[in-house]
Write a protein that holds these residues in place. Structure first.
Motif, short mmCIF file in Angstrom:
data_model
loop_
_atom_site.label_atom_id
_atom_site.label_comp_id
_atom_site.label_asym_id
_atom_site.label_seq_id
_atom_site.Cartn_x
_atom_site.Cartn_y
_atom_site.Cartn_z
N LYS A 195 0.81 -1.21 0.00
CA LYS A 195 0.00 0.00 0.00
C LYS A 195 0.85 1.26 0.00
N GLN A 196 2.17 1.09 -0.07
CA GLN A 196 3.08 2.22 -0.21
C GLN A 196 4.34 1.75 -0.90
N GLY A 197 5.00 2.66 -1.59
CA GLY A 197 6.23 2.32 -2.30
C GLY A 197 6.55 3.38 -3.34
N SER A 198 7.32 2.97 -4.36
CA SER A 198 7.67 3.89 -5.43
C SER A 198 7.65 3.16 -6.76
N ILE A 199 7.45 3.94 -7.83
CA ILE A 199 7.38 3.41 -9.18
C ILE A 199 8.29 4.25 -10.06
N ARG A 200 9.10 3.58 -10.88
CA ARG A 200 10.00 4.28 -11.81
C ARG A 200 9.81 3.70 -13.20
N GLN A 201 9.65 4.57 -14.19
CA GLN A 201 9.53 4.11 -15.57
C GLN A 201 10.93 3.90 -16.13
N GLN A 202 11.28 2.65 -16.38
CA GLN A 202 12.62 2.29 -16.85
C GLN A 202 12.79 2.49 -18.35
N SER A 203 11.79 2.09 -19.13
CA SER A 203 11.92 2.19 -20.58
C SER A 203 10.57 2.49 -21.21
N GLY A 204 10.62 2.81 -22.48
CA GLY A 204 9.42 3.21 -23.23
C GLY A 204 9.43 4.72 -23.36
#
Length: 91
Positions: free
Chosen positions: A21-30
């Motif tokens: 319910k918590q964390g982080s998201i990073r867009q690696q590619s695209g």
């Protein structure tokens, strides 16, 4: 904290969180934009009426927290396949 990479096929909603319910998201590619929404079920479509909690492009990240016990985060890569990294518990 654990991290996983998730493949996002273009124009498809993908559930990217489960119990976290918590964390982080990073867009690696695209090279296109990825949008994110919070919902208990897969959104039916992607349209201007779909509520968007965040959007990213390659190299961007964001922190999520306070996701409801009954909801999940879903990601949608608008124009091309993308890869994101989700790290739980880092908010």
């Amino acid at each position: 904290m654990s991290s996983i990479q998730i493949q996002l096929p273009a124009q498809t909603w993908v559930q990217i969180t489960t119990a976290d319910k918590q964390g982080s998201i990073r867009q690696q590619s695209g090279n296109g934009t990825v949008i994110y929404t919070e919902s208990p079920t897969e959104p039916a479509t992607q349209s201007t009426s779909t509520p968007v909690m965040e959007e990213t492009t390659k190299g961007e990240n964001f922190v999520y927290y306070g996701v409801s016990d009954t909801n999940f985060i879903w990601a949608y890569s608008i124009s091309e396949d993308s890869v994101i990294t989700v790290t739980s518990g880092s908010a």
